[in-house]
Design an enzyme around this catalytic site. Structure first.
Site, PDB file in Angstrom:
ATOM      1  N   SER A   1      31.225  11.269  -8.197  1.00 41.36           N
ATOM      2  CA  SER A   1      30.234  11.173  -7.128  1.00 41.36           C
ATOM      3  C   SER A   1      29.034  12.057  -7.439  1.00 41.36           C
ATOM      4  CB  SER A   1      30.845  11.608  -5.793  1.00 41.36           C
ATOM      5  OG  SER A   1      31.085  13.010  -5.810  1.00 41.36           O
TER       6      SER A   1
ATOM      7  N   ASP B   1      29.454   7.285  -8.238  1.00 37.36           N
ATOM      8  CA  ASP B   1      29.642   6.955  -6.827  1.00 37.36           C
ATOM      9  C   ASP B   1      28.685   7.711  -5.906  1.00 37.36           C
ATOM     10  OD1 ASP B   1      31.191   5.344  -5.051  1.00 37.36           O
ATOM     11  OD2 ASP B   1      32.297   7.118  -4.406  1.00 37.36           O
ATOM     12  N   HIS B   2      28.332   7.078  -4.801  1.00 37.86           N
ATOM     13  CA  HIS B   2      27.509   7.685  -3.745  1.00 37.86           C
ATOM     14  C   HIS B   2      26.251   8.343  -4.303  1.00 37.86           C
ATOM     15  CE1 HIS B   2      29.770   6.869  -0.126  1.00 37.86           C
ATOM     16  NE2 HIS B   2      30.878   7.167  -0.764  1.00 37.86           N
TER      17      HIS B   2
ATOM     18  N   GLU C   1      26.307   0.229   0.221  1.00 33.39           N
ATOM     19  CA  GLU C   1      27.047   0.415   1.468  1.00 33.39           C
ATOM     20  C   GLU C   1      26.209  -0.039   2.653  1.00 33.39           C
ATOM     21  OE1 GLU C   1      28.568   4.203   4.124  1.00 33.39           O
ATOM     22  OE2 GLU C   1      29.104   4.194   2.004  1.00 33.39           O
TER      23      GLU C   1
ATOM     24  N   HIS D   1      35.753   9.081   5.202  1.00 34.26           N
ATOM     25  CA  HIS D   1      35.885   9.995   4.084  1.00 34.26           C
ATOM     26  C   HIS D   1      36.546  11.306   4.528  1.00 34.26           C
ATOM     27  CE1 HIS D   1      32.382   7.507   2.741  1.00 34.26           C
ATOM     28  NE2 HIS D   1      33.012   7.577   1.588  1.00 34.26           N
TER      29      HIS D   1
ATOM     30  N   HIS E   1      35.909   2.439   1.320  1.00 33.44           N
ATOM     31  CA  HIS E   1      35.763   3.872   1.072  1.00 33.44           C
ATOM     32  C   HIS E   1      36.672   4.631   2.042  1.00 33.44           C
ATOM     33  CE1 HIS E   1      31.877   4.200  -1.413  1.00 33.44           C
ATOM     34  NE2 HIS E   1      32.248   2.926  -1.428  1.00 33.44           N
TER      35      HIS E   1
ATOM     36  N   ASN F   1      38.758   2.909  -2.743  1.00 29.55           N
ATOM     37  CA  ASN F   1      38.349   4.232  -3.205  1.00 29.55           C
ATOM     38  C   ASN F   1      39.250   5.327  -2.646  1.00 29.55           C
ATOM     39  OD1 ASN F   1      36.199   2.817  -4.283  1.00 29.55           O
ATOM     40  ND2 ASN F   1      34.638   4.187  -3.462  1.00 29.55           N
ATOM     41  N   VAL F   2      39.704   6.217  -3.540  1.00 29.07           N
ATOM     42  CA  VAL F   2      40.602   7.309  -3.166  1.00 29.07           C
ATOM     43  C   VAL F   2      40.079   8.607  -3.764  1.00 29.07           C
ATOM     44  CG1 VAL F   2      42.960   8.197  -3.307  1.00 29.07           C
ATOM     45  CG2 VAL F   2      42.571   5.724  -3.151  1.00 29.07           C
TER      46      VAL F   2
ATOM     47  N   THR G   1      40.216  12.230  -1.556  1.00 24.58           N
ATOM     48  CA  THR G   1      40.825  13.388  -0.905  1.00 24.58           C
ATOM     49  C   THR G   1      42.324  13.485  -1.161  1.00 24.58           C
ATOM     50  OG1 THR G   1      39.121  13.350   0.816  1.00 24.58           O
ATOM     51  CG2 THR G   1      41.144  14.534   1.328  1.00 24.58           C
TER      52      THR G   1
END
Length: 292
Positions: free
Chosen positions: A50, A84-85, A136, A179, A207, A229-230, A232
């Site tokens: 990210s 990502d992001h 997104e 998230h 997400h 998406n994983v 945490t």
């Protein structure tokens, strides 16, 4: 094995009627654990960095990306590298040279018209560079530590118009996940997922999947989610293993001693998620992500 492309892994998963998981990389141990977990599960996966992770590494993506690429190429299963992001246009333009095959360009904080315009520009540039682009629409939430607002969802008609206008290759949508959840208690809007799948011609992305129970993920994939998406969940496994090791051995100062169980805990988590998303489970048989 040659580095896979994110687009090819997502397209293959969609064609087969299952999902492909993308896992956040923060440290070298994250990347190693993702590769180990993917090999253990016998399924492809996506390693993703990210913009926040790049910032953690001093704002320069090339070193950690090069490490991830080397790990992916040494893997016995196909692995891809995704950025990502991304909100920074400068970072977006660093993607091809750093080895990324795909980017999630995140203009979701902008008003709809500005989001559409900025994303369309990113897609045009990305496609010229051979980059697969995700975007997104909606508010997945949670990145600032706040709880996801249940009333904020992606509208199917707006998603269809947005996808057509921007030319994105995949769309991350807000359907009830958040998230940064450390407990797997999120409930997804499966009717909305099905409606989005019917309205949008590109693969859908979930997400915030760390906070989603296995059965909810399985139902989401069956309804039309493809890229899962994983992030945490890996950090929770890592930190939990380190805490447990040091609590029992407070005099240890060599980080290799506790990074080994931390890496193994993340690999188990990766394998578990891949088993949930990577195939359809026969009716009546529940597979838990703890079955690593």
């Amino acid at each position: 094995m040659p580095l896979a492309g994110t687009g090819e892994l997502v397209t293959a998963a969609a064609a087969a009627g299952h999902g492909v998981a993308a896992f956040n990389v923060i440290t070298l141990e994250h990347a190693e654990a993702i590769a180990t977990g993917a090999e253990r599960a016998g399924r492809p996966a996506i390693l993703q960095l990210s913009e926040n992770a790049v910032r953690f590494h001093g704002g320069e993506p090339r070193a950690i990306a090069a490490a991830a690429v080397a790990i992916a190429r040494a893997s016995a299963v196909p692995l891809a590298l995704h950025l990502d992001h991304v909100e920074s246009v400068d970072l977006l333009r660093d993607a091809p040279g750093a080895g990324f095959s795909s980017v999630m360009f995140d203009a979701s904080k902008l008003p709809y018209a500005e989001n559409l315009r900025a994303t369309a520009d990113a897609v045009r540039w990305g496609h010229d560079q051979g980059i697969w682009v995700e975007a997104e629409l909606g508010a997945v939430g949670g990145k600032d530590g706040s709880a996801h607002t249940p009333g904020v969802r992606t509208d199917p008609a707006e998603a269809a118009a947005y996808t057509a206008a921007t030319g994105v290759d995949a769309l991350a949508v807000a359907v009830g996940s958040s998230h940064a959840m450390t407990r797997r208690t999120a409930t997804l809007d499966h009717a909305l997922i099905a409606a989005l799948r019917g309205a949008v011609p590109v693969p859908l992305v979930l997400h915030g999947s760390s906070g989603v129970p296995d059965e909810e993920i399985r139902r989401a994939v069956a309804a039309g989610m493809v890229k899962i998406n994983v992030g945490t969940a890996l950090n929770a496994a890592f930190t939990g293993a380190v805490r447990e090791y040091l609590a029992a051995r407070p005099s240890v100062v060599d980080p290799r001693k506790y990074l080994v169980p931390a890496r193994e805990a993340m690999a188990g988590t990766v394998a578990g998620f891949l088993r949930v998303v990577g195939s359809r489970v026969p009716q009546g048989r529940a597979v838990s992500s703890s079955e690593a």
